[in-house]
Design a protein around this motif. Structure first.
Motif, mmCIF file in Angstrom:
data_model
loop_
_atom_site.group_PDB
_atom_site.id
_atom_site.type_symbol
_atom_site.label_atom_id
_atom_site.label_comp_id
_atom_site.label_asym_id
_atom_site.label_seq_id
_atom_site.Cartn_x
_atom_site.Cartn_y
_atom_site.Cartn_z
ATOM 1 N N MET A 157 -93.297 -2.473 8.247
ATOM 2 C CA MET A 157 -91.971 -2.987 8.016
ATOM 3 C C MET A 157 -91.730 -4.133 9.011
ATOM 4 O O MET A 157 -91.985 -3.988 10.191
ATOM 5 C CB MET A 157 -90.968 -1.860 8.212
ATOM 6 N N THR A 207 -95.154 4.400 0.650
ATOM 7 C CA THR A 207 -94.041 4.947 -0.136
ATOM 8 C C THR A 207 -94.363 6.325 -0.713
ATOM 9 O O THR A 207 -93.603 6.838 -1.527
ATOM 10 C CB THR A 207 -93.666 3.984 -1.282
ATOM 11 N N ASN A 221 -89.018 -8.217 5.821
ATOM 12 C CA ASN A 221 -89.315 -7.289 4.725
ATOM 13 C C ASN A 221 -89.047 -5.873 5.204
ATOM 14 O O ASN A 221 -89.825 -5.326 5.970
ATOM 15 C CB ASN A 221 -90.766 -7.464 4.285
ATOM 16 N N ARG A 222 -88.003 -5.275 4.763
ATOM 17 C CA ARG A 222 -87.623 -3.934 5.222
ATOM 18 C C ARG A 222 -88.190 -2.828 4.342
ATOM 19 O O ARG A 222 -87.730 -1.702 4.385
ATOM 20 C CB ARG A 222 -86.114 -3.814 5.299
ATOM 21 N N ASN A 223 -89.167 -3.141 3.534
ATOM 22 C CA ASN A 223 -89.806 -2.126 2.696
ATOM 23 C C ASN A 223 -90.880 -1.410 3.502
ATOM 24 O O ASN A 223 -91.657 -2.042 4.212
ATOM 25 C CB ASN A 223 -90.433 -2.765 1.454
ATOM 26 N N PRO A 224 -90.954 -0.093 3.405
ATOM 27 C CA PRO A 224 -91.980 0.639 4.153
ATOM 28 C C PRO A 224 -93.380 0.353 3.618
ATOM 29 O O PRO A 224 -93.557 0.030 2.444
ATOM 30 C CB PRO A 224 -91.589 2.102 3.936
ATOM 31 N N GLN A 225 -94.369 0.473 4.491
ATOM 32 C CA GLN A 225 -95.765 0.278 4.104
ATOM 33 C C GLN A 225 -96.239 1.390 3.169
ATOM 34 O O GLN A 225 -96.938 1.145 2.211
ATOM 35 C CB GLN A 225 -96.650 0.254 5.356
#
Length: 170
Positions: free
Chosen positions: A1, A11, A5-9
């Protein structure tokens, strides 16, 4: 993260069936364990009294919830007997001869270390929780019932206390 880009590596979600529980003192629990909790933790609070309202600050003492397990019992009751013998080594009702407990607070033979290993969806270790100085508090009854089928699984529950736990990366 990253900041941009605040998306987790990763999911992949945690699966409740992907774990291993091991005790250094009772080896059969790893195979027969069906349920275990990752205990909660509480940080106390300090109330500061003022004339107009109570103000709260973080406390300085952690309180750990008990470790609870449910395990199946084999026909020789090996896992149940291991736990029962652990109880007797601390407080045998027949007298002091079988007890290994003395007035010392930290008799190492009364404690065990325990490890809860959390596994990924591919059964790879992701995280290991180490419980220090575990000792048993309760061992549930075993219910025999002639109304049940022979295919029914007999289980028991146990509750443990410990000094603390910490997580280790694997």
């Amino acid at each position: 993260m990253t900041v941009l880009n605040r998306n987790p590596q990763n999911t992949n979600l945690l699966q409740p069936t992907k774990f291993l529980l091991t005790f250094s003192r009772i080896q059969t629990v790893q195979y027969f364990c069906q349920e275990v909790n990752l205990p909660g933790i509480t940080l106390g609070e300090v109330i500061r009294d003022t004339p107009f309202l109570d103000m709260y600050s973080p406390g300085t003492k952690l309180t750990y919830d008990p470790l609870n397990i449910t395990f199946t019992i084999d026909e020789e009751l090996a896992s149940w007997k291991n736990l029962y013998d652990w109880f007797l080594s601390i407080a045998d009702p027949d007298g002091f001869e079988k007890r290994t407990y003395t007035r010392e607070l930290q008799r190492t033979e009364h404690f065990s270390d325990a490890y809860l290993t959390v596994l990924s969806a591919l059964n790879n270790p992701v995280l290991r929780i180490e419980f220090a100085n575990v000792f048993p508090l309760t061992l549930s009854d075993i219910q025999f019932d002639t109304k049940l089928s022979a295919d029914s699984i007999v289980t028991a529950r146990a509750t443990f206390r410990y000094q603390s736990y910490k997580y280790l990366t694997v």
